[in-house]
Design a protein around this motif. Structure first.
Motif, PDB file in Angstrom:
ATOM      1  N   GLY A 191      -3.671   9.018  11.393  1.00  0.00           N
ATOM      2  CA  GLY A 191      -4.043   9.835  10.126  1.00  0.00           C
ATOM      3  C   GLY A 191      -2.712   9.414   9.136  1.00  0.00           C
ATOM      4  N   ILE A 192      -1.993   9.401   9.721  1.00  0.00           N
ATOM      5  CA  ILE A 192      -1.150   9.174   8.515  1.00  0.00           C
ATOM      6  C   ILE A 192      -1.234   8.228   8.196  1.00  0.00           C
ATOM      7  CG2 ILE A 192       1.546   8.863   8.527  1.00  0.00           C
ATOM      8  CD1 ILE A 192       2.295  10.278  10.325  1.00  0.00           C
ATOM      9  N   ASN A 234      -2.821   4.547   2.964  1.00  0.00           N
ATOM     10  CA  ASN A 234      -3.978   3.054   2.925  1.00  0.00           C
ATOM     11  C   ASN A 234      -4.758   4.356   1.806  1.00  0.00           C
ATOM     12  OD1 ASN A 234      -2.771   1.471   4.758  1.00  0.00           O
ATOM     13  ND2 ASN A 234      -4.405   2.252   6.286  1.00  0.00           N
ATOM     14  N   ALA A 235      -5.253   5.270   1.635  1.00  0.00           N
ATOM     15  CA  ALA A 235      -5.921   5.952   0.851  1.00  0.00           C
ATOM     16  C   ALA A 235      -5.149   6.506  -1.046  1.00  0.00           C
ATOM     17  CB  ALA A 235      -6.559   7.247   1.339  1.00  0.00           C
ATOM     18  N   ASN A 236      -3.636   6.329  -0.253  1.00  0.00           N
ATOM     19  CA  ASN A 236      -2.602   6.952  -1.769  1.00  0.00           C
ATOM     20  C   ASN A 236      -2.035   5.738  -2.081  1.00  0.00           C
ATOM     21  OD1 ASN A 236      -3.500  10.262  -2.405  1.00  0.00           O
ATOM     22  ND2 ASN A 236      -3.436   9.697  -0.343  1.00  0.00           N
ATOM     23  N   MET A 237      -1.639   4.725  -1.224  1.00  0.00           N
ATOM     24  CA  MET A 237      -0.807   3.819  -1.912  1.00  0.00           C
ATOM     25  C   MET A 237      -1.459   2.582  -2.742  1.00  0.00           C
ATOM     26  SD  MET A 237       1.468   2.704   1.800  1.00  0.00           S
ATOM     27  CE  MET A 237       2.198   0.972   0.059  1.00  0.00           C
ATOM     28  N   GLY A 283      -4.459  -2.926   6.261  1.00  0.00           N
ATOM     29  CA  GLY A 283      -3.952  -1.578   7.200  1.00  0.00           C
ATOM     30  C   GLY A 283      -2.972  -1.384   7.989  1.00  0.00           C
ATOM     31  N   TYR A 284      -1.452  -1.323   7.575  1.00  0.00           N
ATOM     32  CA  TYR A 284      -0.800  -1.278   8.885  1.00  0.00           C
ATOM     33  C   TYR A 284       0.885  -1.345   8.460  1.00  0.00           C
ATOM     34  CZ  TYR A 284      -4.230  -1.761  12.944  1.00  0.00           C
ATOM     35  OH  TYR A 284      -5.353  -1.508  13.567  1.00  0.00           O
ATOM     36  N   PHE A 285       0.230  -0.794   6.680  1.00  0.00           N
ATOM     37  CA  PHE A 285       1.737  -0.769   5.867  1.00  0.00           C
ATOM     38  C   PHE A 285       2.305  -1.723   5.629  1.00  0.00           C
ATOM     39  CE2 PHE A 285       6.265   0.714   4.701  1.00  0.00           C
ATOM     40  CZ  PHE A 285       5.835   0.943   3.556  1.00  0.00           C
ATOM     41  N   LEU A 286       3.188  -2.737   6.444  1.00  0.00           N
ATOM     42  CA  LEU A 286       3.597  -3.637   6.528  1.00  0.00           C
ATOM     43  C   LEU A 286       2.272  -5.004   5.925  1.00  0.00           C
ATOM     44  CD1 LEU A 286       6.582  -5.060   5.347  1.00  0.00           C
ATOM     45  CD2 LEU A 286       6.693  -5.059   7.897  1.00  0.00           C
ATOM     46  N   ASP A 287       1.591  -4.843   5.211  1.00  0.00           N
ATOM     47  CA  ASP A 287       0.887  -5.783   5.682  1.00  0.00           C
ATOM     48  C   ASP A 287       0.772  -7.054   4.691  1.00  0.00           C
ATOM     49  OD1 ASP A 287      -0.027  -5.204   2.920  1.00  0.00           O
ATOM     50  OD2 ASP A 287      -1.530  -4.165   3.368  1.00  0.00           O
ATOM     51  N   ARG A 288       0.099  -8.053   5.139  1.00  0.00           N
ATOM     52  CA  ARG A 288       0.488  -9.355   4.897  1.00  0.00           C
ATOM     53  C   ARG A 288       1.157  -9.489   3.093  1.00  0.00           C
ATOM     54  NH1 ARG A 288       0.452 -14.265   7.222  1.00  0.00           N
ATOM     55  NH2 ARG A 288      -0.923 -13.540   9.269  1.00  0.00           N
TER      56      ARG A 288
END
Length: 304
Positions: free
Chosen positions: A9-10, A15-18, A197-202
């Motif tokens: 959920g977080i 991802n929707a707001n970054m 999609g996991y914050f620290l993406d490539r």
């Protein structure tokens, strides 16, 4: 296992707001991340004092009731070497001071791309030496000192420990590394599995590395990729924490094994169902509460 429900959920919200990392500059991301400042929880009851640590800004956290000199943790914040600082990690450092029954000195090292490698490494060492040489004036027991950090800060912590080993003093009792980057060259399976999609993406990783390490050859330098050091013997004991759904997971796991193979007492802990950066989300993610409680336990045990 996949992300747990809370983490999913977080991440969906993030991802929707970054902003998209494609085409984003380091300075633009830094401005965006400034919204993520986390002030201390008043319940932790800490005092704060900003200091000049040999030319490096730093903030000392002490428990309100602290009387005699306290053992000290020099802490290096994450942010991919391009963002974050003392204010972004105030809540975490305050909690570590409370749970660890210690003082914490949070180090505000220089950021890229304005200051490229090895500026952050040099600042980290300068600050650690300043703490050892001057900490007694601020109620710090510098005979009991450890290094800690999260993400890029975890890398700086272990690199600083290695430089202290090689370049002389101060004595470091332990290194607490929270999802550190340990190898900036190897394409680990976790980096491929969680590359989007996991914050620290490539894309974000490349943004950070290109800013901090503009010379690609420096990515293999042991001050950027401590796993690639020729000799890991003689380093302090270590606790390494990683997140299951994190591109940096496999590198952290490998580094723990390398330390063990070098004769270092290294504990490796992998938290299931969470992503890079989770430890700062204590109070929301159960595994983050477990991680900071564990960190406090490690600090108390080290200084007992």
């Amino acid at each position: 296992m996949p992300l747990n429900e809370t983490s999913a959920g977080i991440l969906a919200f993030m991802n929707a707001n970054m902003p998209s990392m494609q085409g984003l500059t380091a300075q633009e991301f830094r401005a965006y991340s400034a919204q993520m400042v986390q002030p201390a929880d008043p319940a932790d009851r800490v005092t704060m004092q900003d200091v000049d640590a040999g030319g490096v800004p730093a903030r000392i956290y002490r428990r309100e009731e602290a009387g005699a000199a306290e053992p000290v943790v020099a802490f290096y914040h994450g942010g991919g070497y391009i963002a974050c600082g003392i204010d972004s990690h105030e809540r975490l450092c305050s909690r570590l001071a409370r749970l660890g029954a210690c003082a914490v000195v949070s180090v505000d090292y220089r950021l890229a791309p304005e200051h490229v490698f090895p500026a952050a490494v040099d600042d980290a060492l300068t600050a650690a030496r300043w703490v050892a040489e001057n900490g007694a004036q601020y109620g710090l027991d510098t005979a009991r000192m450890m290094l800690a950090g999260d993400s890029a800060g975890g890398t700086l912590a272990t690199v600083t420990a290695a430089r202290i080993r090689d370049e002389g003093g101060p004595a470091i009792a332990h290194q607490l590394l929270i999802y550190p980057g340990t190898d900036m060259v190897t394409d680990f399976p976790s980096a491929r599995e969680y590359d989007e999609g996991y914050f620290l993406d490539r894309d974000f990783s490349e943004l950070c590395l290109n800013a901090y390490l503009p010379d690609p050859a420096d990515r293999a330098h042991p001050w950027a990729s401590p796993s690639r050091a020729a000799d890991l013997s003689g380093l302090p004991a270590a606790t390494i924490m990683t997140a299951e759904c994190d591109p940096l997971r496999d590198g952290g796991r490998l580094y723990a094994r390398q330390l063990q193979d070098a004769g270092i007492a290294a504990e490796y802990i992998e938290y299931p169902g969470v992503f890079h950066g989770f430890a700062s989300m204590f109070g929301t993610i159960a595994e983050a509460d477990q991680a900071v409680e564990k960190a406090g336990e490690v600090i108390r045990r080290t200084f007992a």
